[in-house]
Design an enzyme around this catalytic site. Structure first.
Site, PDB file in Angstrom:
ATOM      1  N   HIS A   1     -48.429 -86.086 -27.876  1.00  0.00           N
ATOM      2  CA  HIS A   1     -47.419 -85.938 -28.926  1.00  0.00           C
ATOM      3  C   HIS A   1     -46.046 -86.426 -28.467  1.00  0.00           C
ATOM      4  O   HIS A   1     -45.014 -85.972 -28.974  1.00  0.00           O
ATOM      5  CB  HIS A   1     -47.307 -84.479 -29.392  1.00  0.00           C
ATOM      6  CG  HIS A   1     -48.606 -83.863 -29.809  1.00  0.00           C
ATOM      7  ND1 HIS A   1     -49.138 -84.020 -31.070  1.00  0.00           N
ATOM      8  CD2 HIS A   1     -49.507 -83.112 -29.107  1.00  0.00           C
ATOM      9  CE1 HIS A   1     -50.298 -83.380 -31.140  1.00  0.00           C
ATOM     10  NE2 HIS A   1     -50.545 -82.835 -29.962  1.00  0.00           N
TER      11      HIS A   1
ATOM     12  N   SER B   1     -28.086-109.380 -26.092  1.00  0.00           N
ATOM     13  CA  SER B   1     -27.476-109.235 -27.413  1.00  0.00           C
ATOM     14  C   SER B   1     -26.315-110.210 -27.539  1.00  0.00           C
ATOM     15  O   SER B   1     -25.564-110.434 -26.586  1.00  0.00           O
ATOM     16  CB  SER B   1     -26.969-107.803 -27.607  1.00  0.00           C
ATOM     17  OG  SER B   1     -26.077-107.710 -28.699  1.00  0.00           O
TER      18      SER B   1
ATOM     19  N   LYS C   1     -26.733-105.265 -23.049  1.00  0.00           N
ATOM     20  CA  LYS C   1     -28.100-105.085 -23.528  1.00  0.00           C
ATOM     21  C   LYS C   1     -29.120-105.923 -22.768  1.00  0.00           C
ATOM     22  O   LYS C   1     -28.868-107.062 -22.400  1.00  0.00           O
ATOM     23  CB  LYS C   1     -28.189-105.429 -25.028  1.00  0.00           C
ATOM     24  CG  LYS C   1     -27.425-104.503 -25.942  1.00  0.00           C
ATOM     25  CD  LYS C   1     -27.991-103.092 -25.933  1.00  0.00           C
ATOM     26  CE  LYS C   1     -29.379-102.992 -26.503  1.00  0.00           C
ATOM     27  NZ  LYS C   1     -29.441-103.362 -27.925  1.00  0.00           N
TER      28      LYS C   1
ATOM     29  N   GLU D   1     -41.799-106.323 -28.060  1.00  0.00           N
ATOM     30  CA  GLU D   1     -41.618-106.039 -29.480  1.00  0.00           C
ATOM     31  C   GLU D   1     -42.312-107.079 -30.349  1.00  0.00           C
ATOM     32  O   GLU D   1     -42.885-106.753 -31.400  1.00  0.00           O
ATOM     33  CB  GLU D   1     -40.124-105.977 -29.802  1.00  0.00           C
ATOM     34  CG  GLU D   1     -39.432-104.764 -29.192  1.00  0.00           C
ATOM     35  CD  GLU D   1     -37.918-104.787 -29.355  1.00  0.00           C
ATOM     36  OE1 GLU D   1     -37.283-103.779 -29.021  1.00  0.00           O
ATOM     37  OE2 GLU D   1     -37.378-105.815 -29.803  1.00  0.00           O
TER      38      GLU D   1
END
Length: 458
Positions: free
Chosen positions: A157, A278, A284, A291
């Protein structure tokens, strides 16, 4: 205006934008090698059966090989008016060697021709996918072996559950891929079948030898029903299904890498080669490759659904709808091969932050089950042990400490059976190595698992 191969029955010229909608040459040109290979096998069989002369076949074979060589050199431009790869090659062949080139289509339809091309293409690509999966499995095994002593939190979980070995966690994906590999291998039984010689629907009146072309093209089996041969697309559905499931597994692994690389977890550091920055925020480091794999899993699943919907209402045998079986498959194959290679690159270059992982398993309550098991070993019923430990955890939470920090007096108050050895039991390393069941996270059990994994890929 290009003359249509089927134009004899028609009186009006086609319209260019209709030709464009109808054509598949935009995407089925990737089948050129398969198409020429199948045509040479078919021509050789026609020669054997006396339908073509030796000289005719030699001219056809030489012409086809020249076309392929010219294509590979970028010297050929295909025509939309000729619709597909089959008619483009036939037209180029006739231009090159004359009317003899038109004899090649004897006892053959585009229906069995395209089916043959697709079987050859899918077989080649599935074998390549299997090889690429196995290469990634090897990288996973190496990653597990090089981090065999590294502990990490295990989750259920997305909550801390129990301490485990990092190698045990990462090997889960080895076994997912092993099942994927087995599914692809099993699918080859349905892929490796020759439809060549089935004709448009009912076979042919010519005395051909389908078994000769089957052997020439190295197919393991042959379709025993001409209608089935030209209408079967099960093997494409199965391949798309296998690709989709493998991509889902890669997506799950991508999600792990994305979470592990956050500042909040910091369990791993991904290589700069597989991350991006970024345009606005200089600090970043985004896990874009992971992704993208996660995102592309939806794309391949969509192709599977599209193929199922394509087939569900089709009567026998060939229908133009079946032209839509290619673009999605071609893209799915490209996608999974790219995703497998990107994942291999990410895993082989990432750093496992061992100190962070060790600190993580030292400062949580993932050893609570170990304490409950300890009480059970002292003959306290598990349900009672569960309640005792739950109250101890609550005490720790209220004090802002962990079980390892709780004074021994508190343990004695909770249960008189607890001894001084409790702090050893609460150690994450001890907890992991107390797991002795087959397939567990204990170091010795994982070493057995690694040995088996090595055997599967060697």
């Amino acid at each position: 205006m290009t003359k249509k191969a089927w134009g004899g029955r028609f009186t009006n010229d086609s319209i260019s934008w209709v030709d464009d909608f109808n054509a598949s040459i935009h995407f089925d040109k990737v089948l050129i090698e398969e198409d020429i290979k199948g045509s040479i096998a078919h021509g050789d069989m026609l020669k054997t059966k006396g339908i073509l002369t030796e000289d005719e076949f030699k001219k056809i074979e030489a012409g086809l090989k020249e076309i392929l060589e010219e294509y590979q050199k970028g010297q050929i431009t295909f025509s939309i008016e000729r619709e597909d790869i089959h008619m483009n090659i036939e037209a180029l062949l006739i231009e090159k060697i004359g009317p003899i080139g038109g004899k090649l289509h004897t006892a053959r339809s585009r229906n069995d021709q395209v089916a043959t091309d697709m079987h050859l293409y899918v077989k080649r690509e599935v074998i390549d996918i299997i090889s690429t999966i196995e290469y990634l499995q090897g990288t996973i095994v190496e990653l597990a072996e090089s981090n065999i002593e590294v502990l990490m939190p295990g989750y259920t979980h997305l909550q801390r559950a129990q301490p485990i070995l990092f190698s045990h966690h990462i090997l889960v994906y080895f076994w997912m891929l092993e099942r994927d590999k087995a599914r692809f291998k099993d699918a080859l039984k349905r892929i490796d079948i020759s439809p060549l010689g089935a004709g448009a629907i009912s076979g042919t009146t010519f005395d051909i030898d389908r078994h000769q072309t089957q052997k020439a093209l190295d197919f393991n089996d042959i379709y025993h029903n001409s209608m089935d041969a030209v209408s079967d697309r099960d093997y494409i559905v199965e391949t798309l299904s296998n690709i989709s499931l493998t991509m889902v597994h890669l997506s799950r692994l991508s999600e792990e890498l994305i979470f592990w690389s956050t500042d909040e977890a910091n369990f791993i550091t991904l290589s700069d080669a597989f991350t991006t920055g970024s345009s606005m925020m200089p600090q970043k480091k985004n896990p874009d490759m992971a992704e993208l794999i996660r995102g592309k899993s939806g794309r391949t699943s969509g192709y599977l659904m599209s193929m199922l919907m394509l087939l569900k209402g089709l009567p026998l045998t060939y229908n133009k709808d079946m032209q839509e079986d290619k673009e999605g498959l071609f893209d799915a194959v490209k996608t999974i091969k790219g995703a497998l290679k990107i994942m291999d690159g990410m895993l082989s270059t990432m750093s496992v932050n061992k100190d962070v992982l060790e600190e993580a398993v030292s400062n949580d309550f993932s050893n609570a089950t170990e304490l409950a098991d300890y009480l059970v070993e002292k003959e306290i019923p598990f349900r009672d042990a569960h309640e005792i430990v739950g109250k101890l955890v609550l005490t720790c939470i209220n004090r802002g400490i962990y079980l390892k920090d709780l004074p021994f007096e508190e343990y004695k108050k909770a249960s008189s059976v607890i001894e001084n050895d409790i702090y050893d039991i609460l150690s994450a390393k001890v907890s992991v190595n107390r797991r002795i069941s087959y397939g567990s996270t204990g170091t010795e059990a994982v070493k057995v698992q690694l040995k088996l994994a090595r055997e599967r890929i060697t």
